[in-house]
Design a protein around this motif. Structure first.
Motif, short mmCIF file in Angstrom:
data_model
loop_
_atom_site.label_atom_id
_atom_site.label_comp_id
_atom_site.label_asym_id
_atom_site.label_seq_id
_atom_site.Cartn_x
_atom_site.Cartn_y
_atom_site.Cartn_z
N UNK A 35 7.93 50.51 1.00
CA UNK A 35 7.88 49.04 1.01
C UNK A 35 6.77 48.54 0.08
N UNK A 36 6.88 47.29 -0.27
CA UNK A 36 5.85 46.69 -1.13
C UNK A 36 4.50 46.74 -0.43
N UNK A 37 3.50 47.25 -1.11
CA UNK A 37 2.16 47.29 -0.55
C UNK A 37 1.90 48.44 0.40
N UNK A 38 2.88 49.31 0.55
CA UNK A 38 2.76 50.40 1.52
C UNK A 38 2.32 51.70 0.83
N UNK A 39 1.43 52.44 1.48
CA UNK A 39 1.08 53.78 0.99
C UNK A 39 1.73 54.82 1.91
N UNK A 40 2.60 55.62 1.33
CA UNK A 40 3.29 56.66 2.10
C UNK A 40 2.74 58.02 1.70
N UNK A 41 2.33 58.80 2.67
CA UNK A 41 1.88 60.16 2.39
C UNK A 41 3.09 61.09 2.50
N UNK A 42 3.17 62.04 1.58
CA UNK A 42 4.20 63.07 1.64
C UNK A 42 3.49 64.39 1.89
N UNK A 43 3.80 65.00 3.03
CA UNK A 43 3.16 66.25 3.39
C UNK A 43 4.23 67.34 3.48
N UNK A 44 3.78 68.58 3.57
CA UNK A 44 4.74 69.68 3.69
C UNK A 44 4.23 70.91 2.97
N UNK A 69 2.52 48.93 -10.90
CA UNK A 69 3.17 48.41 -9.69
C UNK A 69 3.14 49.46 -8.59
N UNK A 70 3.14 50.72 -9.01
CA UNK A 70 3.12 51.84 -8.05
C UNK A 70 2.15 52.90 -8.55
N UNK A 71 1.36 53.41 -7.64
CA UNK A 71 0.44 54.50 -7.97
C UNK A 71 0.91 55.76 -7.24
N UNK A 72 1.04 56.85 -7.99
CA UNK A 72 1.42 58.13 -7.39
C UNK A 72 0.21 59.05 -7.48
N UNK A 73 -0.13 59.67 -6.37
CA UNK A 73 -1.31 60.53 -6.33
C UNK A 73 -0.90 61.92 -5.86
N UNK A 74 -1.12 62.92 -6.70
CA UNK A 74 -0.76 64.29 -6.33
C UNK A 74 -2.03 65.07 -6.04
N UNK A 75 -2.30 65.27 -4.77
CA UNK A 75 -3.50 66.01 -4.35
C UNK A 75 -4.73 65.55 -5.12
N UNK A 76 -5.08 64.28 -5.03
CA UNK A 76 -6.16 63.78 -5.89
C UNK A 76 -7.52 64.40 -5.61
N UNK A 77 -7.66 65.03 -4.44
CA UNK A 77 -8.98 65.56 -4.12
C UNK A 77 -9.02 67.08 -4.01
N UNK A 78 -7.91 67.73 -4.33
CA UNK A 78 -7.83 69.17 -4.11
C UNK A 78 -8.83 69.95 -4.95
N UNK A 79 -9.14 69.43 -6.14
CA UNK A 79 -10.01 70.19 -7.03
C UNK A 79 -11.50 69.89 -6.80
N UNK A 82 -6.30 51.72 -2.60
CA UNK A 82 -4.92 51.76 -2.12
C UNK A 82 -4.60 50.63 -1.15
N UNK A 83 -5.61 49.90 -0.70
CA UNK A 83 -5.37 48.80 0.23
C UNK A 83 -4.39 47.79 -0.37
N UNK A 84 -3.25 47.60 0.26
CA UNK A 84 -2.28 46.62 -0.21
C UNK A 84 -1.50 47.04 -1.44
N UNK A 85 -1.67 48.28 -1.86
CA UNK A 85 -1.00 48.75 -3.08
C UNK A 85 0.20 49.61 -2.71
N UNK A 86 1.23 49.58 -3.50
CA UNK A 86 2.37 50.46 -3.27
C UNK A 86 2.03 51.83 -3.85
N UNK A 87 2.05 52.85 -3.01
CA UNK A 87 1.60 54.16 -3.47
C UNK A 87 2.29 55.28 -2.71
N UNK A 88 2.39 56.42 -3.37
CA UNK A 88 2.85 57.65 -2.72
C UNK A 88 1.77 58.69 -2.93
N UNK A 89 1.32 59.27 -1.84
CA UNK A 89 0.23 60.23 -1.88
C UNK A 89 0.72 61.59 -1.39
#
Ligand SMILES: Nc1ncnc2c1ncn2[C@@H]1O[C@H](COP(=O)(O)OP(=O)(O)OP(=O)(O)O)[C@@H](O)[C@H]1O
Length: 218
Positions: free
Chosen positions: A29-38, A159-169, A186-193
């Motif tokens: 959704x607009x403004x939502x940050x969704x984490x993808x785990x697995x 409009x969308x920020x995608x973050x792939x393990x931004x802190x792993x290193x 990420x507050x109020x931003x559309x993002x997938x982490x």
């Protein structure tokens, strides 16, 4: 391909990538940050690559705010999507200064040199790396480089920020500071982490979905 819900999402990714055994459906959704785990190999990075336009799916669509970015007859290249991917490796331009790295996207979007510099300045301050502005990107620590990478990503006004393990290193000392910075960004931003770290997910995401064997499991 199965659909988790109807339309109406700000970002919708429905994609099959046969060579990777991936068949995903994710709506954000607009403004939502969704984490993808697995687990490793579940297809998380592949999902981000499809959204960013680095990988063309064999079937499916990518939609942003009702506009199709990828589909059977449509292909919008990565730099025109309004979607920015921040990967684990920062991929800064090593020979450029921090300032010029951050000014790159505003300049590429057509701003004048002065306006791009102003935009860069704002994001350098915002991300706490103003003091590093004249350094070459190749001379930064891992934590500094990730902050600069975030400044560069945000300066593109995506409009969308995608973050792939931004802190792993990062080492454990640098992680809390960057996590706090990301939480603000990420507050109020559309993002997938994509993250393996439950602390990141708890601190940064509005909700999380689990991927396993190429599918979004819920
Ligand atoms: N560049 C590539 N070329 C071919 N196959 C790939 C490539 N990258 C990943 N794969 C395969 O695609 C599948 C999904 O991998 P992907 O990297 O998307 O998973 P992931 O969930 O991000 O894993 P990790 O947590 O280890 O980063 C795996 O079977 C993987 O081996």
């Amino acid at each position: 391909m199965t659909s988790a819900d109807g339309g109406g999402a700000f970002l919708g990714i429905r994609a099959r990538v046969d060579a990777r055994g991936v068949d995903v459906d994710l709506r954000v959704a607009h403004g939502e940050t969704v984490a993808v785990v697995g687990p490793n190999g579940a297809g998380k990075s592949t999902l981000l690559a499809v959204a960013a336009g680095l990988l063309r799916p064999d079937a499916g669509t990518v939609e942003l705010d009702g506009v199709e970015l990828a589909g059977p007859r449509r292909w919008v290249p990565p730099h025109r999507r309004g979607i920015v991917l921040m990967a684990q490796q920062t991929l800064l331009f090593p020979h450029l200064s921090v300032r010029d790295n951050v000014a790159f996207a505003p300049r590429a979007s057509g701003l004048s040199r002065a306006a791009a510099r102003d935009a860069a300045e704002r994001w350098l301050v915002e991300t706490g790396v103003r003091a590093l502005a004249e350094r070459r990107a190749s001379d930064l620590s891992g934590g500094q480089a990730q902050r600069v990478a975030l400044a560069r990503a945000l300066a593109a006004e995506p409009a969308v920020l995608l973050l792939d393990e931004p802190m792993a290193a990062l080492d454990v000392d640098a992680a809390p500071e960057l996590r706090a910075l990301l939480a603000r960004a990420l507050g109020g931003r559309t993002a997938v982490l994509v993250s393996h770290d439950p602390d990141d997910v708890a601190a940064l995401a509005d909700r999380s979905v689990r991927m396993a064997a190429g599918r979004v499991a819920g």
